[in-house]
Design a protein around this motif. Structure first.
Motif, mmCIF file in Angstrom:
data_model
loop_
_atom_site.group_PDB
_atom_site.id
_atom_site.type_symbol
_atom_site.label_atom_id
_atom_site.label_comp_id
_atom_site.label_asym_id
_atom_site.label_seq_id
_atom_site.Cartn_x
_atom_site.Cartn_y
_atom_site.Cartn_z
ATOM 1 N N ARG A 1 0.825 -1.205 0.000
ATOM 2 C CA ARG A 1 0.000 0.000 0.000
ATOM 3 C C ARG A 1 0.863 1.260 0.000
ATOM 4 N NH1 ARG A 1 -4.591 -1.673 4.497
ATOM 5 N NH2 ARG A 1 -5.882 -2.959 3.107
ATOM 6 N N ARG A 2 1.946 1.225 0.790
ATOM 7 C CA ARG A 2 2.855 2.378 0.801
ATOM 8 C C ARG A 2 3.494 2.576 -0.571
ATOM 9 N NH1 ARG A 2 5.024 0.494 6.028
ATOM 10 N NH2 ARG A 2 6.704 -0.375 4.784
ATOM 11 N N ALA A 3 3.817 1.455 -1.248
ATOM 12 C CA ALA A 3 4.461 1.537 -2.551
ATOM 13 C C ALA A 3 3.547 2.203 -3.580
ATOM 14 C CB ALA A 3 4.867 0.143 -3.032
ATOM 15 N N PHE A 4 2.238 2.009 -3.425
ATOM 16 C CA PHE A 4 1.295 2.624 -4.358
ATOM 17 C C PHE A 4 0.998 4.082 -4.021
ATOM 18 C CE2 PHE A 4 0.227 -1.841 -5.340
ATOM 19 C CZ PHE A 4 0.343 -1.772 -6.724
ATOM 20 N N HIS A 5 1.448 4.500 -2.832
ATOM 21 C CA HIS A 5 1.267 5.897 -2.429
ATOM 22 C C HIS A 5 2.596 6.453 -1.905
ATOM 23 C CE1 HIS A 5 -3.080 5.509 -2.838
ATOM 24 N NE2 HIS A 5 -2.977 4.360 -2.201
ATOM 25 N N PRO A 6 3.630 6.483 -2.755
ATOM 26 C CA PRO A 6 4.975 6.886 -2.292
ATOM 27 C C PRO A 6 5.045 8.323 -1.816
ATOM 28 C CG PRO A 6 4.883 6.818 -4.690
ATOM 29 C CD PRO A 6 3.591 6.212 -4.189
ATOM 30 N N GLU A 7 4.111 9.149 -2.248
ATOM 31 C CA GLU A 7 4.158 10.543 -1.825
ATOM 32 C C GLU A 7 3.981 10.675 -0.320
ATOM 33 O OE1 GLU A 7 0.024 9.318 -2.650
ATOM 34 O OE2 GLU A 7 1.891 9.231 -3.771
ATOM 35 N N SER A 8 3.342 9.681 0.304
ATOM 36 C CA SER A 8 3.131 9.729 1.749
ATOM 37 C C SER A 8 4.414 9.489 2.523
ATOM 38 C CB SER A 8 2.088 8.692 2.168
ATOM 39 O OG SER A 8 2.582 7.380 1.968
ATOM 40 N N MET A 9 5.490 9.061 1.822
ATOM 41 C CA MET A 9 6.745 8.776 2.501
ATOM 42 C C MET A 9 7.669 9.979 2.543
ATOM 43 S SD MET A 9 6.347 5.953 3.704
ATOM 44 C CE MET A 9 7.927 6.096 4.483
ATOM 45 N N SER A 10 7.234 11.090 2.028
ATOM 46 C CA SER A 10 8.057 12.297 2.123
ATOM 47 C C SER A 10 8.266 12.653 3.583
ATOM 48 C CB SER A 10 7.350 13.464 1.417
ATOM 49 O OG SER A 10 8.013 14.678 1.704
ATOM 50 N N TRP B 1 11.363 5.615 -2.298
ATOM 51 C CA TRP B 1 10.596 4.916 -1.263
ATOM 52 C C TRP B 1 9.635 3.914 -1.890
ATOM 53 C CZ3 TRP B 1 11.790 4.613 3.587
ATOM 54 C CH2 TRP B 1 12.553 5.627 4.175
ATOM 55 N N GLN B 2 9.090 4.269 -3.045
ATOM 56 C CA GLN B 2 8.178 3.360 -3.736
ATOM 57 C C GLN B 2 8.911 2.069 -4.114
ATOM 58 O OE1 GLN B 2 6.745 4.719 -7.583
ATOM 59 N NE2 GLN B 2 4.774 3.727 -7.238
ATOM 60 N N PHE B 3 10.128 2.225 -4.620
ATOM 61 C CA PHE B 3 10.919 1.041 -4.985
ATOM 62 C C PHE B 3 11.251 0.217 -3.747
ATOM 63 C CE2 PHE B 3 15.056 -1.020 -5.527
ATOM 64 C CZ PHE B 3 14.797 -1.815 -6.643
ATOM 65 N N LEU B 4 11.676 0.885 -2.664
ATOM 66 C CA LEU B 4 12.036 0.164 -1.436
ATOM 67 C C LEU B 4 10.838 -0.592 -0.871
ATOM 68 C CD1 LEU B 4 14.060 -0.469 0.865
ATOM 69 C CD2 LEU B 4 13.226 1.590 2.008
ATOM 70 N N ASP B 5 9.696 0.089 -0.760
ATOM 71 C CA ASP B 5 8.532 -0.568 -0.178
ATOM 72 C C ASP B 5 7.992 -1.669 -1.079
ATOM 73 O OD1 ASP B 5 8.114 0.546 2.407
ATOM 74 O OD2 ASP B 5 7.564 2.428 1.475
#
Length: 199
Positions: free
Chosen positions: A87-96, A177-181
């Motif tokens: 879910r985090r990977a599909f919303h990487p903007e939240s990892m800023s 972050w998207q790639f990592l998650d």
């Protein structure tokens, strides 16, 4: 020398990327509760290795039910975390870093304990394998072997948690972050599947 043998064997077992290492890496990159996380991992290893040297390994291998409970419980835990990471990977903007509030310490430590104690491979590696190898060193050498194994664990987790910060500039972008998650989700799902599918 038992100390060096224990260090080398333990390091070879824990360096491979897995659920626990992926979690520590992520916390290090986030610079979030890093000290409690690495201490939880390293002290848990010290406890499990000591238990193996003291004879807990024989008890575990004689109780398939205990390992089965850990296997299926651990698989469920890993699948759940894989979904969260996906879910985090599909919303990487939240990892800023500017937009993401730090997780509560209690939640982070409980998750870390889950990765540690709900993984049956942790028991096989630390309690059974390292405990057995240590006891082959005799009364005088087994605790030196264990000390070397514990030192490797502490060194690895502290290095992983704190050196991850060097990658901070790379992870300033949501895409990283998207790639990592996405990678973490894949690792967790794969490990969970391996746990429950007969080899």
């Amino acid at each position: 020398m038992p100390l060096l043998a224990g260090f080398a064997t333990s390091l070879s077992l824990i360096v491979a990327i897995g659920a626990q290492n992926a979690f520590v890496l992520r916390q290090g990159l986030r610079r979030e509760h890093v000290l409690p996380v690495v201490l939880t991992c390293a002290l848990s290893d010290a406890l499990l290795i000591s238990g193996g040297i003291a004879g807990l390994g024989a008890l575990l291998t004689s109780s398939p039910a205990a390992l089965s409970i850990a296997k299926y419980g651990g698989a469920a835990f890993l699948f759940a975390y894989a979904v969260v990471a996906a879910r985090r990977a599909f919303h990487p903007e939240s990892m800023s870093p500017a937009d993401h509030a730090p997780a509560a310490l209690r939640s982070v430590v409980l998750t870390c304990l889950g990765f540690t104690y709900l993984n049956p491979h942790v028991y096989l590696d630390t309690v059974v394998l390292l405990g057995s190898l240590a006891n082959q060193r005799g009364t005088d050498g087994r605790w030196l072997y264990g000390l070397g194994a514990v030192a490797a664990s502490f060194g690895w987790f502290f290095a992983l948690g704190y050196l991850a910060r060097k990658l901070g500039p790379v992870f300033a972008r949501p895409r990283a972050w998207q790639f990592l998650d996405g990678t973490i989700a894949l690792i967790m799902a794969t490990l969970a599947t391996w746990m429950v599918v007969p080899s």
